[in-house]
Enzyme design. Structure first.
Site, PDB file in Angstrom:
ATOM      1  CG  ASN A  11     -40.408  15.572   4.801  1.00  0.00           C
ATOM      2  OD1 ASN A  11     -40.724  16.742   4.604  1.00  0.00           O
ATOM      3  ND2 ASN A  11     -39.374  15.219   5.548  1.00  0.00           N
ATOM      4  CE  LYS A  13     -36.456  15.123   3.345  1.00  0.00           C
ATOM      5  NZ  LYS A  13     -35.194  14.382   3.354  1.00  0.00           N
ATOM      6  CG  HIS A 101     -36.838  14.868   9.140  1.00  0.00           C
ATOM      7  ND1 HIS A 101     -35.561  15.069   8.649  1.00  0.00           N
ATOM      8  CD2 HIS A 101     -37.443  14.028   8.280  1.00  0.00           C
ATOM      9  CE1 HIS A 101     -35.417  14.376   7.531  1.00  0.00           C
ATOM     10  NE2 HIS A 101     -36.545  13.733   7.279  1.00  0.00           N
ATOM     11  CD  GLU A 103     -33.559  16.442   5.820  1.00  0.00           C
ATOM     12  OE1 GLU A 103     -34.588  17.117   5.655  1.00  0.00           O
ATOM     13  OE2 GLU A 103     -33.234  15.496   5.055  1.00  0.00           O
ATOM     14  CD  GLU A 173     -37.228   9.732   7.654  1.00  0.00           C
ATOM     15  OE1 GLU A 173     -37.684   9.598   6.521  1.00  0.00           O
ATOM     16  OE2 GLU A 173     -36.932  10.836   8.132  1.00  0.00           O
ATOM     17  N   GLY A 179     -31.732  10.716   1.272  1.00  0.00           N
ATOM     18  CA  GLY A 179     -31.266  11.516   0.144  1.00  0.00           C
ATOM     19  C   GLY A 179     -29.984  11.009  -0.489  1.00  0.00           C
ATOM     20  CB  SER A 219     -33.020   6.152  -0.558  1.00  0.00           C
ATOM     21  OG  SER A 219     -32.085   7.210  -0.376  1.00  0.00           O
TER      22      SER A 219
HETATM   23  P1  13P Z   1     -35.406  10.671   0.830  1.00  0.00           P
HETATM   24  O1  13P Z   1     -36.603   9.799   0.492  1.00  0.00           O
HETATM   25  O2  13P Z   1     -35.191  11.776  -0.127  1.00  0.00           O
HETATM   26  O3  13P Z   1     -34.201   9.828   1.122  1.00  0.00           O
HETATM   27  O4  13P Z   1     -35.790  11.406   2.226  1.00  0.00           O
HETATM   28  C1  13P Z   1     -36.227  10.644   3.294  1.00  0.00           C
HETATM   29  C2  13P Z   1     -36.728  11.560   4.341  1.00  0.00           C
HETATM   30  O5  13P Z   1     -35.953  12.221   5.005  1.00  0.00           O
HETATM   31  C3  13P Z   1     -38.179  11.646   4.539  1.00  0.00           C
HETATM   32  O6  13P Z   1     -38.490  12.336   5.706  1.00  0.00           O
END
Ligand code: 13P
Length: 259
Positions: A11, A13, A101, A103, A173, A179, A219
């Site tokens: 992903n 982003k 997601h 976010e 997640e 992150g 992560s």
């Molecule tokens: P990270 O791997 O940067 O923690 O992000 C995870 C994520 O949100 C994947 O959709």
């Protein structure tokens, strides 16, 4: 019981413009081996503005990477300024769409009901949703993690048939692990992915719960991927930051060669 093919998804982003995206996918194609592709399905989820360019590279070079998107609207078309429809993505040969997601939920207010509409619309356009769930740190510490993800799954997939659910991808997640460099322990990730599978079983039965693929995200790095991927209810990874660097992402995809 049929084997579930692992799915490792990048992903991206809001990273990589379309030039950077082309370079990243070309580099990834060089560093992945045919053994990797035999063992694992790999998908990448670039920003919308990159998708046409990435599609062209993947198709003209015959790169066996699945093209994904990060989000979409549930309507086919209409007055929804700034939105992209499932049909538009399907036309670009996108086959996986991340839905719900954390976010999108936390920063843009997406609700379980909207996640449900999107997952249903993605399926109706012939694509597969990756439906995300996960708890906050506060919810985890308050002992509400299982209840939260169970509700997200039951509401997010409401109205789908068992055979549709069997072909879906779900992603657990934990929000506190995204992150942050903090990964859930393999045991905690396994326990929560088992909770997700149990929620599917309770509503849609054995065929759906045995078929559905469940990813862990938060992560994921080359160093922790092997232990996470070894867990019986973890069928893949949804990778954010570490998927931006093709070498690092390839080392995650090669998890099975470690240990
Ligand atoms: P990270 O791997 O940067 O923690 O992000 C995870 C994520 O949100 C994947 O959709």
């Amino acid at each position: 019981m049929a084997e579930r093919r692992p799915l490792i998804s990048g992903n991206w982003k809001m990273h990589h413009n379309h030039f950077e995206a082309i370079q990243a996918v070309q580099k990834l194609s060089y560093v992945l081996s045919s053994n990797d592709h035999d063992a694992v399905e790999v998908s990448i989820h670039p920003p919308f503005t990159d998708i046409r360019s990435v599609q062209t590279v993947i198709e003209s070079d015959g790169i066996p990477i699945t093209l994904g998107a990060q989000h979409c609207h549930w309507e086919d078309s209409g007055a929804f300024t700034g939105e992209i429809s499932p049909g538009m993505l399907a036309k670009l040969n996108v086959s996986l769409v991340i839905v719900g997601h954390s976010e999108r939920r936390e920063l843009f207010g997406e609700t379980d009901k909207e996640v449900n509409r999107k997952a249903t619309a993605v399926l109706a356009s012939g694509m597969t949703p990756i439906v995300c769930c996960g708890e906050t740190l506060e919810q985890r510490e308050g002992g509400q993690a299982a209840e939260k993800v169970t509700r997200q799954i039951l509401e997010g997939l409401a109205g789908l048939k068992a055979e549709q659910v069997a072909g879906l991808v779900l992603a657990y997640e934990p929000i506190w692990a995204i992150g942050t460099g903090k990964t859930a322990t393999p045991e905690d990730a396994q326990e929560m992915c088992a909770t997700v599978r149990h929620a599917v079983h309770s509503k849609w039965g054995a065929e759906a719960s045995e078929g559905v693929r469940i990813q862990y995200g938060g992560s994921v790095k080359p160093v922790n991927a092997p232990d996470l991927m070894r867990q019986p209810d973890i069928d893949g990874a949804l990778v954010g930051g570490a998927s931006l660097d093709p070498d690092e992402f390839a080392r995650i995809i090669a998890y099975r060669l470690v240990g």
